[in-house]
Design a protein around this motif. Sequence first.
Motif, PDB file in Angstrom:
ATOM      1  N   PRO A 141       0.807  -1.234   0.000  1.00 42.95           N
ATOM      2  CA  PRO A 141       0.000   0.000   0.000  1.00 42.95           C
ATOM      3  C   PRO A 141       0.836   1.278   0.000  1.00 42.95           C
ATOM      4  N   SER A 142       1.929   1.301   0.732  1.00 41.17           N
ATOM      5  CA  SER A 142       2.735   2.525   0.777  1.00 41.17           C
ATOM      6  C   SER A 142       3.391   2.813  -0.570  1.00 41.17           C
ATOM      7  N   CYS A 143       3.815   1.770  -1.284  1.00 43.18           N
ATOM      8  CA  CYS A 143       4.417   1.965  -2.608  1.00 43.18           C
ATOM      9  C   CYS A 143       3.373   2.453  -3.604  1.00 43.18           C
ATOM     10  N   GLU A 144       2.201   1.853  -3.547  1.00 44.59           N
ATOM     11  CA  GLU A 144       1.123   2.296  -4.438  1.00 44.59           C
ATOM     12  C   GLU A 144       0.761   3.745  -4.162  1.00 44.59           C
ATOM     13  N   ALA A 145       0.627   4.118  -2.891  1.00 45.45           N
ATOM     14  CA  ALA A 145       0.254   5.493  -2.553  1.00 45.45           C
ATOM     15  C   ALA A 145       1.307   6.480  -3.050  1.00 45.45           C
ATOM     16  N   SER A 146       2.574   6.113  -2.927  1.00 46.08           N
ATOM     17  CA  SER A 146       3.652   6.992  -3.359  1.00 46.08           C
ATOM     18  C   SER A 146       3.626   7.233  -4.862  1.00 46.08           C
ATOM     19  N   HIS A 160       3.117  14.393  -0.608  1.00 48.30           N
ATOM     20  CA  HIS A 160       3.175  13.017  -0.113  1.00 48.30           C
ATOM     21  C   HIS A 160       4.497  12.762   0.600  1.00 48.30           C
ATOM     22  N   GLU A 161       5.600  13.177   0.002  1.00 49.00           N
ATOM     23  CA  GLU A 161       6.911  12.933   0.605  1.00 49.00           C
ATOM     24  C   GLU A 161       7.077  13.685   1.912  1.00 49.00           C
ATOM     25  N   ALA A 162       6.486  14.861   2.005  1.00 43.48           N
ATOM     26  CA  ALA A 162       6.602  15.642   3.239  1.00 43.48           C
ATOM     27  C   ALA A 162       5.895  14.961   4.408  1.00 43.48           C
ATOM     28  N   ALA A 163       4.880  14.157   4.105  1.00 41.42           N
ATOM     29  CA  ALA A 163       4.079  13.538   5.171  1.00 41.42           C
ATOM     30  C   ALA A 163       4.377  12.057   5.371  1.00 41.42           C
ATOM     31  N   SER A 164       5.069  11.417   4.450  1.00 42.91           N
ATOM     32  CA  SER A 164       5.231   9.957   4.501  1.00 42.91           C
ATOM     33  C   SER A 164       6.387   9.551   5.405  1.00 42.91           C
ATOM     34  N   GLU A 165       6.352   8.307   5.855  1.00 44.01           N
ATOM     35  CA  GLU A 165       7.414   7.725   6.658  1.00 44.01           C
ATOM     36  C   GLU A 165       7.796   6.369   6.059  1.00 44.01           C
ATOM     37  N   TYR A 166       8.966   5.904   6.431  1.00 45.03           N
ATOM     38  CA  TYR A 166       9.431   4.603   5.955  1.00 45.03           C
ATOM     39  C   TYR A 166       8.474   3.508   6.395  1.00 45.03           C
ATOM     40  N   ASP A 167       8.124   2.632   5.456  1.00 44.36           N
ATOM     41  CA  ASP A 167       7.202   1.537   5.728  1.00 44.36           C
ATOM     42  C   ASP A 167       7.937   0.208   5.578  1.00 44.36           C
ATOM     43  N   PRO A 168       8.303  -0.438   6.689  1.00 49.52           N
ATOM     44  CA  PRO A 168       9.026  -1.717   6.560  1.00 49.52           C
ATOM     45  C   PRO A 168       8.201  -2.813   5.923  1.00 49.52           C
ATOM     46  N   GLY A 200      15.885  13.729  -5.635  1.00 45.65           N
ATOM     47  CA  GLY A 200      16.178  12.613  -6.519  1.00 45.65           C
ATOM     48  C   GLY A 200      15.045  11.618  -6.560  1.00 45.65           C
ATOM     49  N   LEU A 201      14.515  11.271  -5.391  1.00 46.96           N
ATOM     50  CA  LEU A 201      13.392  10.334  -5.307  1.00 46.96           C
ATOM     51  C   LEU A 201      12.163  10.872  -6.034  1.00 46.96           C
ATOM     52  N   ILE A 202      11.856  12.143  -5.831  1.00 48.51           N
ATOM     53  CA  ILE A 202      10.689  12.745  -6.492  1.00 48.51           C
ATOM     54  C   ILE A 202      10.855  12.695  -8.011  1.00 48.51           C
ATOM     55  N   ALA A 203      12.034  13.081  -8.496  1.00 47.02           N
ATOM     56  CA  ALA A 203      12.270  13.060  -9.946  1.00 47.02           C
ATOM     57  C   ALA A 203      12.146  11.651 -10.497  1.00 47.02           C
TER      58      ALA A 203
END
Length: 283
Positions: A141-146, A160-168, A200-203
């Motif tokens: 779900p976290s990958c899909e949302a991103s 999204h990046e400003a609010a997201s956290e690492y999802d193990p 870099g991630l956003i691009a």
Amino acid sequence: MTKEFELTIGENRILHVYDTAPQATDHLPILWHHGTPNLGTPPEPLFDDRLALRWISYDRPGYGASTPEPGRPLAAAATYATHVADALGLGRFAVMGHSGGASHALACAAQLGERVLAVLSVSALAPHDPAMPDWFAGMAPSCEASLRAAARGRAAKERHEAASEYDPEMFTPEDHAAFEGEWSWFDSVVGPAVAAGPEGLIADDLAYVSPWGCDVTAVTAPILLVHGDRDRVAPVGHGEWLARHCPTAELRLSPGDGHISVLPSSGKAAVEWLATESRRQSR
């Protein structure tokens, strides 16, 4: 020892380049395309002196010391690869990538024709088609949302990046076990990439859900697609799509493996294929 240097391209833009540069001149050059979010340091767990390989790579724009280039498509990988290879005096070379880097490797090969000897693609994303509802099927779900945020544009992705956290949970138990072994190497390329900020991630993510700028089915070099059948980041359906649509591709599934564990399970054998096939093509 890996040498690092900065290469000026375009209008004073910088690519940070890595080169294992062995003294022997007969080593096969492999251009490594790193994943998201990573730096471009070549993948030390895959080094094998028996294969006589020269690993070359670079930080994609927005990562490390490479100048950001907002809006860069996957097709830009061929431009960067050409600058790096020309600067090092290389003619033909092999390409390899993992995760999003595998998609960049395929995009590179799609445009450089016979200059690319062979392609090793591990855990790649297929081209995104908004009309293809199963493109997200099987993702955590976290990958899909991103990636859905990226599909809505830069502003939505930045929020999204400003609010997201690492999802193990995006990784399988097998993936987490791999992180505890020799592939703890990822700590050295992910941590610094993330610490430097999200550009870099956003691009990268914007590029994955946008037109690639090239036709991946036009790759003429031999392709080996390696994919774990339990991958939750780039689900196995992406590898299967690429195998169906790329005429020169062979799909090698790794049963029980996820996005990371596929590397210790299948990576070294796949690199051996890349070395053997590239040398065959260069005759």
